[in-house]
Motif scaffolding. Structure first.
Motif, PDB file in Angstrom:
ATOM      1  N   LEU A   1      47.192   3.052  25.537  1.00 41.21           N
ATOM      2  CA  LEU A   1      48.564   2.524  26.082  1.00 41.21           C
ATOM      3  C   LEU A   1      49.527   3.619  26.198  1.00 41.21           C
ATOM      4  N   VAL A   2      49.016   4.759  26.645  1.00 39.97           N
ATOM      5  CA  VAL A   2      49.780   5.898  27.228  1.00 39.97           C
ATOM      6  C   VAL A   2      50.383   5.435  28.352  1.00 39.97           C
ATOM      7  N   PRO A   3      51.620   6.116  28.732  1.00 38.11           N
ATOM      8  CA  PRO A   3      52.332   5.639  29.905  1.00 38.11           C
ATOM      9  C   PRO A   3      51.331   6.032  31.270  1.00 38.11           C
ATOM     10  N   ARG A   4      51.979   5.486  32.176  1.00 42.45           N
ATOM     11  CA  ARG A   4      50.912   5.682  33.460  1.00 42.45           C
ATOM     12  C   ARG A   4      50.820   6.900  33.884  1.00 42.45           C
ATOM     13  N   ASP A   5      51.863   7.717  34.043  1.00 42.88           N
ATOM     14  CA  ASP A   5      51.475   9.010  34.382  1.00 42.88           C
ATOM     15  C   ASP A   5      50.608   9.806  33.511  1.00 42.88           C
ATOM     16  N   VAL A   6      50.587   9.673  32.297  1.00 44.26           N
ATOM     17  CA  VAL A   6      49.732  10.530  31.355  1.00 44.26           C
ATOM     18  C   VAL A   6      48.265   9.655  31.706  1.00 44.26           C
ATOM     19  N   ALA A   7      48.167   8.501  31.628  1.00 42.55           N
ATOM     20  CA  ALA A   7      46.782   7.795  31.915  1.00 42.55           C
ATOM     21  C   ALA A   7      46.204   8.314  33.311  1.00 42.55           C
ATOM     22  N   SER A   8      46.888   8.287  34.196  1.00 44.33           N
ATOM     23  CA  SER A   8      46.498   8.710  35.761  1.00 44.33           C
ATOM     24  C   SER A   8      45.714  10.099  35.751  1.00 44.33           C
ATOM     25  N   ARG A   9      46.537  10.891  35.140  1.00 43.56           N
ATOM     26  CA  ARG A   9      46.331  12.327  35.126  1.00 43.56           C
ATOM     27  C   ARG A   9      45.094  12.772  34.276  1.00 43.56           C
ATOM     28  N   ALA A  10      44.895  11.961  33.161  1.00 38.83           N
ATOM     29  CA  ALA A  10      43.771  12.020  32.368  1.00 38.83           C
ATOM     30  C   ALA A  10      42.319  11.751  33.015  1.00 38.83           C
TER      31      ALA A  10
ATOM     32  N   GLN B   1      54.855   6.922  41.467  1.00 40.35           N
ATOM     33  CA  GLN B   1      54.090   6.363  40.261  1.00 40.35           C
ATOM     34  C   GLN B   1      52.611   6.176  40.885  1.00 40.35           C
ATOM     35  N   ILE B   2      51.917   6.932  40.215  1.00 46.89           N
ATOM     36  CA  ILE B   2      50.286   6.674  40.321  1.00 46.89           C
ATOM     37  C   ILE B   2      49.691   5.935  39.334  1.00 46.89           C
ATOM     38  N   HIS B   3      49.529   4.681  39.649  1.00 42.59           N
ATOM     39  CA  HIS B   3      49.218   3.685  38.897  1.00 42.59           C
ATOM     40  C   HIS B   3      47.503   3.874  38.322  1.00 42.59           C
ATOM     41  N   PRO B   4      47.535   4.120  37.110  1.00 47.13           N
ATOM     42  CA  PRO B   4      46.046   4.545  36.382  1.00 47.13           C
ATOM     43  C   PRO B   4      44.972   3.349  36.639  1.00 47.13           C
ATOM     44  N   THR B   5      45.271   1.926  36.738  1.00 45.71           N
ATOM     45  CA  THR B   5      44.289   0.933  36.878  1.00 45.71           C
ATOM     46  C   THR B   5      44.398   0.196  38.026  1.00 45.71           C
ATOM     47  N   CYS B   6      43.803   0.836  39.165  1.00 49.70           N
ATOM     48  CA  CYS B   6      43.426   0.049  40.475  1.00 49.70           C
ATOM     49  C   CYS B   6      42.104   0.138  40.933  1.00 49.70           C
ATOM     50  N   ILE B   7      41.875  -0.901  41.594  1.00 48.39           N
ATOM     51  CA  ILE B   7      40.257  -0.938  42.225  1.00 48.39           C
ATOM     52  C   ILE B   7      39.872   0.321  42.991  1.00 48.39           C
ATOM     53  N   PRO B   8      38.946   1.322  42.660  1.00 47.95           N
ATOM     54  CA  PRO B   8      38.763   2.332  43.558  1.00 47.95           C
ATOM     55  C   PRO B   8      38.454   2.108  45.039  1.00 47.95           C
ATOM     56  N   ARG B   9      38.624   2.988  45.924  1.00 49.14           N
ATOM     57  CA  ARG B   9      38.547   2.458  47.503  1.00 49.14           C
ATOM     58  C   ARG B   9      36.885   2.714  47.578  1.00 49.14           C
ATOM     59  N   SER B  10      36.559   1.828  48.836  1.00 46.76           N
ATOM     60  CA  SER B  10      35.184   1.573  48.945  1.00 46.76           C
ATOM     61  C   SER B  10      34.767   2.333  50.317  1.00 46.76           C
TER      62      SER B  10
ATOM     63  N   GLY C   1      55.786  11.530  36.641  1.00 48.01           N
ATOM     64  CA  GLY C   1      55.011  11.351  37.714  1.00 48.01           C
ATOM     65  C   GLY C   1      54.865  12.452  38.809  1.00 48.01           C
ATOM     66  N   HIS C   2      55.747  13.585  38.609  1.00 49.27           N
ATOM     67  CA  HIS C   2      55.763  14.578  39.301  1.00 49.27           C
ATOM     68  C   HIS C   2      55.022  15.748  38.490  1.00 49.27           C
ATOM     69  N   PHE C   3      53.758  16.233  38.934  1.00 53.53           N
ATOM     70  CA  PHE C   3      52.901  17.225  38.146  1.00 53.53           C
ATOM     71  C   PHE C   3      52.841  18.436  39.104  1.00 53.53           C
ATOM     72  N   ARG C   4      53.432  19.391  38.722  1.00 48.36           N
ATOM     73  CA  ARG C   4      53.334  20.760  39.299  1.00 48.36           C
ATOM     74  C   ARG C   4      52.352  21.635  38.499  1.00 48.36           C
ATOM     75  N   GLU C   5      51.180  21.931  39.097  1.00 50.25           N
ATOM     76  CA  GLU C   5      50.123  22.749  38.659  1.00 50.25           C
ATOM     77  C   GLU C   5      50.547  23.996  37.715  1.00 50.25           C
TER      78      GLU C   5
END
Lengths: 671, 255
Positions: free
Chosen positions: A335-344, A265-274, A612-616
């Motif tokens: 409030l879409v699921p996490r995988d959808v929000a992350s990909r968007a 799971q790649i969570h959509p709302t994390c603080i970006p890296r600096s 969470g597994h997205f194949r192009e």
């Protein structure tokens, strides 16, 4: 016929668990005292299991690598825990929670397990309240709820943004009661480095005392691995620095199959890296999507103006903003699921609309929620003439009560005030749905060896819904494992204490010592972090949010190279027979370097997109779902369980077909 | 946003193990970004030490988001450093200036012996919890419905505030008496404010305080340093509540 027997009980889904519990073998109280159980990990699953098993009368030995069981990473879970209580009278039910979880997992979870999870969810809340867990309450004194992604009801119980902390401290308190009684023997600052298998059964572990470096043998009639997930294979994740896969990987190498490693799971709302020095990423709870709206500028000029500091996000008018989740998914919106929000988010940033210097950030904006709550509060307070400033003040107060600690955390890290300017967020590795394969009883393919919580694969399919990890950890620990383990242990009452001087213990200890000696004697030139960062980069670039065949093949090759280099050029200062933090890390990273390759192999073999597994290569080409992930039920409606054969690249695939009898298999739509 | 790139002198406590004598060693780090966390700065130093073939500095840390309570450190004489309301892992280098000398020591208390370098043994805290930091309820799935017992929001909120203690030990390290009263009172308060905890309230407070004394923590003299340095803002009110609970329990205790 698959070698995998999921042991799903017969009967209608709503009766399976009750019938199973009625038929299961139990151990009489006098015999329980004579049976030892080892629990590795003291998070929600391990802590709850250790406490419950000790209450039942088993002699429990619990292990954690931290200085106290209270520090397990469950403590960092923020948003909440789901339970089908229907306190809000919004139509929630066990079936709906079951349905949402199976759908949210993109139909890659096991129906019977998920139903049981939904069924016991309500008990968890009762149990925790009885323990004195201070959940959020309404003014009437009853429990409050909030909403989470991927569902249309409000079933999440919470304690501000510290729900995991409060639940873990509840489990820790239950453990403390048993430690005080001598029913749990607690081993802090110990790390499990192997499982000992005698006559085909798990009979103990080899652990390293992290203070003295001594290698210890511990025997038991059953071993429970509740050591969490493997997200740190990416180096940067929201996991704790010490979170590792070693216990899980060691049992895998001794015969426990590893299921669906590519489901991350790649969570959509994390603080970006600096910057490159970054050591970990910090989550901003999904609960924020209840009130935050996600957007990027519509026009490229505004993106550039914001990046260069010429414009501020608050300067942009509504029609200059692209609330892309609301635009693409009107039914679920933010409030879409996490995988959808992350990909968007990735889609917008890849298209060049990222709002920070690195181009990898989107806005999470609370301005409209502050307005809305402020107006409500003004009405309640009888302030019909409240000024604009007063409304904002009142609204900010409401937001502070809900998410105060998260806003503070954000401000400390980023040095910006999220009450005044939108947060910047970006997806980050957060949770691993894959894990050790277990049957309905949570037993692995090693008899007597169990896996619970994030360490197993069972309930979340290819994508976990928010607030379900805490639910699963506690369900496994409090309400599932304590029953199912009895079925196995009932046959162990005549076994007697397991000796630790057997040839199997000798051999396992020798292996562990061998690995440590080898690592210490490489005496190369590079630190553990050097290799871990290299591995993390390959994982993120090639096995991250979007994957393709070429990239995955390349990843396998690269990981093998890094692994070879690691065993040739690693440098660990100090000695093995003392506290040595570099040695601890090296042992963990050695395992990640194998797991990473299996991860990529699994992702390559699963030529479909699911959760969470997205194949192009696997996207919907037309219709309403155009551009969305495309699942392939004809070819991949199974759990991929990998058997260790001596080399991660050569692991053998076993399939457990997934049957959907109670939920119709269909395309997941959040439009 | 200007990148400062700070050069710093670090005076760090090194101690091989629990029995050896420690001392302060001096290290230099260069080009430290203001956006780094304090522990990321320590990572930079450790990477530097490893590359020079020296032993890295051992320090406790895990979640790096201020909630697990594993990190500690006395930085320039303050538990968790100069910022307020944060743990060391949340402290950022923007709190420091180019050219600064920073003193880094372990939390100091008799009940928290040093294990190595900056790592201390805080198991005394766990043992206090074993003595009574729980409600005696077994796991059954048959406790009463969670909403069967409404709890006034104000009580629930106060109990929550007390329960947010992360058990890091900053209160002990900041106290001139090395008292653990704030820590113990946080747990006693959480349960004394909730109906679930009332049944065992007397035994709890007596047993936890007895264990606290046995572990060698000092007494409270109300200086309030603990509250100032507490990364979670645990209030002194909890100590007052514990004192009152303790007094009640002592007077009414059955022989």
């Amino acid at each position: 016929m698959s070698v995998l027997d999921s042991k799903i009980p017969e009967g209608p889904i709503k009766d399976k668990w009750t019938n199973h519990k009625n038929k299961i073998n139990v151990v009489n109280p006098a015999n329980k005292r004579l049976i030892d159980v080892i629990v590795v990990g003291t998070g929600l699953a391990g802590g709850a299991a250790a406490a419950s098993l000790a209450e039942m009368g088993y002699a429990v030995k619990a292990f954690c690598f931290q200085d106290s069981p209270r520090r397990a990473h469950s403590i960092a879970a923020q948003g909440g825990i789901n339970a089908a209580k229907n306190y809000q009278n919004d139509g929630d039910s066990v079936y709906r929670l079951f349905y949402d979880t199976v759908k949210g997992g993109d139909y890659r979870g096991r129906e019977a397990n998920v139903y049981r999870l939904a069924e016991v969810s309500a008990n968890i809340i009762d149990q925790c309240v009885a323990q004195g867990v201070p959940f959020a309450r309404e003014y009437g004194g009853l429990l409050d709820n909030r909403s989470f992604g991927g569902v249309l009801v409000s079933r999440t119980f919470y304690a501000k943004g510290q729900t995991g902390q409060q639940l873990l401290l509840g489990a820790y308190s239950a453990m403390n009661r048993q430690i005080g009684k001598g029913k749990i023997k607690m081993y802090n600052r110990h790390e499990m480095l192997d499982v000992v298998v005698v006559d085909g059964k798990a009979r103990g572990i080899i652990a390293r005392n992290l203070i003295t470096g001594s290698i210890e043998r511990h025997s038991a009639h059953a071993v429970v691995v509740a050591s969490g997930g493997y997200g740190n294979v990416f180096f940067l994740s929201t996991n704790a620095m010490g979170s590792n896969a070693t216990a899980a990987w060691k049992i895998h190498k001794k015969g426990a199959f590893f299921a669906n490693p590519c489901y991350t799971q790649i969570h959509p709302t994390c603080i970006p890296r600096s910057g490159d020095y970054q050591s970990k990423l910090t989550l901003m709870s999904e609960s924020l999507r209840n009130d935050g709206r996600i957007w990027v500028p519509k026009n490229m000029e505004d993106v550039e103006a914001i990046r260069s500091g010429k414009k501020k996000p608050i300067d942009l008018s509504e029609d200059e903003r692209d609330y892309y989740l609301e635009r693409r998914y009107p039914a679920f919106g933010n409030l879409v699921p996490r995988d959808v929000a992350s990909r968007a988010a990735k889609e917008r940033c890849d298209a060049g609309y990222g709002v920070n210097q690195t181009g990898e950030a989107v806005f999470l904006d609370f301005a409209s929620a502050i307005q809305r709550y402020g107006k409500e509060a003004a009405t309640v307070n009888h302030e019909p003439n409240a000024t604009k400033e007063r409304i904002i003040e009142l609204g900010a107060e409401v937001i502070k009560n809900k998410y105060g600690n998260l806003f503070q955390m954000y401000e400390k890290i980023v040095d910006q005030n999220p009450y005044k300017t939108p947060m910047m967020i970006y997806p980050a590795v957060h949770y691993t749905m894959g894990g050790i394969w277990v049957d309905y009883n949570l037993m692995t393919t090693i008899p007597g060896c169990y896996a619970a919580g994030e360490a197993n694969f069972s309930d979340h399919g290819a994508n976990r819904l928010g607030a379900s990890a805490l639910m699963q950890g506690l369900a496994d620990g409090y309400f599932v494992l304590p029953y199912t383990i009895g079925d196995y242990l009932a046959d162990e009452i005549r076994t007697g204490p397991i000796p630790t001087d057997s040839p199997e213990f000798d051999a396992a200890e020798k292996d562990v010592r061998g690995i440590i000696d080898t690592l210490m004697n490489i005496k190369g030139t590079k630190s553990v972090d050097h290799f871990h960062k290299q591995l993390g980069k390959v994982m993120w670039d090639n096995v991250g949010m979007a994957r393709n065949a070429q990239g995955l093949e390349e990843a396998q090759t690269k990981i093998r190279q890094i692994r070879e280099e690691f065993w040739k050029d690693l440098r660990i200062p100090g000695e093995a027979n003392e506290l040595n933090t570099e040695l601890e890390k090296a042992i963990r990273v050695a395992d990640f370097l194998e797991l990473g390759e299996l991860f990529a192999k699994d992702a390559l073999h699963r030529n479909e997109s699911c959760g969470g597994h997205f194949r192009e290569e696997s996207v919907e080409l037309d219709g309403e779902q155009k551009g969305e992930a495309k699942r392939d039920d004809d070819n991949f409606k199974y759990v991929a369980a990998w058997e260790w054969t001596g080399d991660p690249g050569e692991s053998k695939l076993h399939k457990e077909d997934l049957e959907f009898k109670d939920i119709e298999l269909k395309t997941r739509s959040y439009k | 946003m200007s990148e400062k790139g700070m050069n710093l002198t670090l005076k760090i406590w090194r101690q091989k193990n629990a029995t050896s004598k420690g001392k302060i060693e001096t290290y230099k780090v260069a080009d430290i970004s203001e956006h780094m966390s304090f522990l990321e700065m320590m990572d930079v130093l450790n990477e530097q030490l490893i590359n020079e073939g020296q032993e890295p500095i051992a320090f406790d840390h895990d979640c790096r988001e201020g909630i697990c309570g594993m990190c500690s450190l006395h930085i320039n004489g303050e538990a968790h450093g100069p910022d307020r309301g944060v743990t060391t892992c949340q402290l950022h280098m923007r709190m420091f200036n180019d050219g600064d000398t920073i003193y880094i020591e372990p939390f100091r208390a008799k009940a928290f012996p040093v294990i190595k370098d900056l790592i201390i043994d805080r198991t005394a805290f766990d043992r206090i919890q074993h003595a009574g930091g729980f409600v005696s309820v077994n796991t059954s799935g048959n406790t009463q419905d969670a909403n069967a017992l409404p709890i006034p929001k104000a009580d629930a909120d106060k109990a929550f505030d007390a329960a947010t203690c992360i058990g890091c030990g900053a209160c002990v390290a900041s106290c001139k008496n090395a008292s653990a009263m704030l820590y113990v009172s946080a747990k006693v308060s959480q349960f004394s404010l909730l109906p679930q905890g009332k049944v065992e309230a007397k035994d709890r407070v007596l047993n936890m305080v007895e264990q606290m004394d046995k572990e060698g923590f000092g007494n409270c003299t109300n200086t309030g340093a603990c509250e100032v340095e507490c990364p979670k803002g645990i209030s002194l009110e909890n100590i007052a509540r514990m004192n009152s609970e303790y007094l009640k329990a002592s007077i009414t205790k059955e022989a």
